[in-house]
Design a protein around this motif. Structure first.
Motif, short mmCIF file in Angstrom:
data_model
loop_
_atom_site.label_atom_id
_atom_site.label_comp_id
_atom_site.label_asym_id
_atom_site.label_seq_id
_atom_site.Cartn_x
_atom_site.Cartn_y
_atom_site.Cartn_z
N GLY A 134 1.06 -1.50 -0.37
CA GLY A 134 -0.11 0.34 0.01
C GLY A 134 0.68 0.95 -0.22
N ASN A 135 1.91 1.60 0.78
CA ASN A 135 2.71 2.62 0.94
C ASN A 135 3.93 2.80 -0.39
N SER A 136 4.29 1.91 -1.32
CA SER A 136 4.37 1.99 -2.78
C SER A 136 3.59 2.04 -3.61
N LEU A 137 2.72 2.01 -3.51
CA LEU A 137 0.92 1.77 -4.49
C LEU A 137 1.48 3.26 -4.38
N PHE A 138 1.06 4.01 -3.28
CA PHE A 138 0.05 4.97 -2.41
C PHE A 138 1.09 6.34 -3.23
N ALA A 139 2.59 6.14 -2.74
CA ALA A 139 3.47 6.57 -3.70
C ALA A 139 3.63 7.47 -5.03
N VAL A 180 8.07 17.73 -4.02
CA VAL A 180 7.98 17.65 -2.52
C VAL A 180 6.99 16.78 -1.81
N SER A 181 6.00 15.55 -2.30
CA SER A 181 5.64 14.73 -2.31
C SER A 181 6.12 13.43 -2.76
N GLY A 182 5.19 13.29 -3.65
CA GLY A 182 5.30 12.00 -4.65
C GLY A 182 6.84 11.12 -5.12
N ILE A 183 7.63 11.34 -5.58
CA ILE A 183 8.97 11.97 -5.79
C ILE A 183 9.52 11.23 -4.34
N PRO A 184 9.93 11.77 -3.39
CA PRO A 184 10.49 11.66 -2.25
C PRO A 184 9.72 10.22 -1.61
N ALA A 185 8.43 10.26 -2.00
CA ALA A 185 7.80 9.11 -1.52
C ALA A 185 8.38 7.37 -1.93
N VAL A 186 9.20 7.85 -2.97
CA VAL A 186 8.12 6.75 -3.79
C VAL A 186 10.02 6.18 -3.31
N PHE A 187 10.79 7.13 -3.04
CA PHE A 187 12.06 6.78 -2.61
C PHE A 187 13.01 6.50 -0.89
N SER A 188 12.18 6.94 0.24
CA SER A 188 12.60 6.44 1.30
C SER A 188 10.70 6.09 1.94
N THR A 189 11.30 5.77 3.16
CA THR A 189 9.72 5.18 3.65
C THR A 189 9.01 5.99 4.30
#
Length: 224
Positions: A134-139, A180-189
């Motif tokens: 879910g976290n990965s898909l959300f990113a 600010v939100s999408g790309i950082p979420a892809v590369f971090s927890t």
């Protein structure tokens, strides 16, 4: 040259869709559980287990809100009919469809994790894969949605159907969401600060849909 706007039933539906979608996503995002640490399975499961019925309702409500937003963006896309504006609006709407599918899958995984959380300690093993997926898909979902907003905004800004400020405002919001939100979420927890940043951007995006929805409804009333 963009053709002169002519109102129709789809535009009325679009205005209502944007308003209802904006309201639903704001309300149910507020009701959704907020774990202290989104990267910690036990923390996420504990937050879901506090009130599983409310958690499922919140995730369902957000999904329904997103589906209404798709209806609204369909109207925006169909009202821009010629030139470069039409091309950008079309690509933007396709992006909205992709992001809506990703968001829906993410929310389905969160509902599944809620069922696992109801099992108590034994549910952590079941819910762990769902939480990480879910976290990965959300990113990916928020990245796709931000890009789609940029394309829709370009179509609106280049057309004569919508006010220029509406297009430029959503271009800025979409670009900020990606950077600010999408790309950082892809590369971090997931972190608390990331959640707050996304929540602020999502609120601004929802407010934009409410404003544009009201603007469309008023335009339709004048065109009658």
């Amino acid at each position: 040259m963009q053709e002169t706007y002519k109102g129709d039933v789809l535009q009325k539906i679009a205005g209502v869709g944007l308003i209802v979608g904006g309201i639903l996503t704001i309300v149910f995002n507020i009701l959704a559980p907020r774990p202290d640490d989104g990267s910690d399975v036990a923390s996420v499961m504990a937050a879901l287990a506090k009130n599983p019925g409310l958690s499922k309702l919140a995730f369902l409500g957000i999904a329904v809100g997103i589906w209404f937003l798709v209806m609204g963006f369909a109207g925006i896309y169909r009202s821009i009919t010629t030139g470069a504006a039409s091309a950008w609006a079309r690509q933007g709407f396709y992006g909205i469809l992709v992001s809506a599918a990703l968001f829906t899958t993410t929310l389905a995984l969160q509902i599944g994790a809620t069922f696992a959380a109801e099992k108590g300690a034994s549910g952590i093993a079941l819910g762990g894969p769902l939480v990480f997926a879910g976290n990965s898909l959300f990113a990916l979902s928020i990245t796709a949605y931000g890009l789609a907003l940029v394309f829709v905004g370009l179509g609106m800004a280049l057309s004569t159907v919508y006010p220029k400020w509406a297009g430029w405002a959503v271009i800025i919001l979409g670009a900020a969401t990606v950077i600010v939100s999408g790309i950082p979420a892809v590369f971090s927890t997931p972190t608390k600060s990331q959640d707050l940043i996304f929540a602020a951007l999502a609120l601004l995006s929802d407010l934009w849909t409410l404003v544009i929805g009201v603007w469309i409804i008023r335009r339709e009333m004048k065109a009658m």
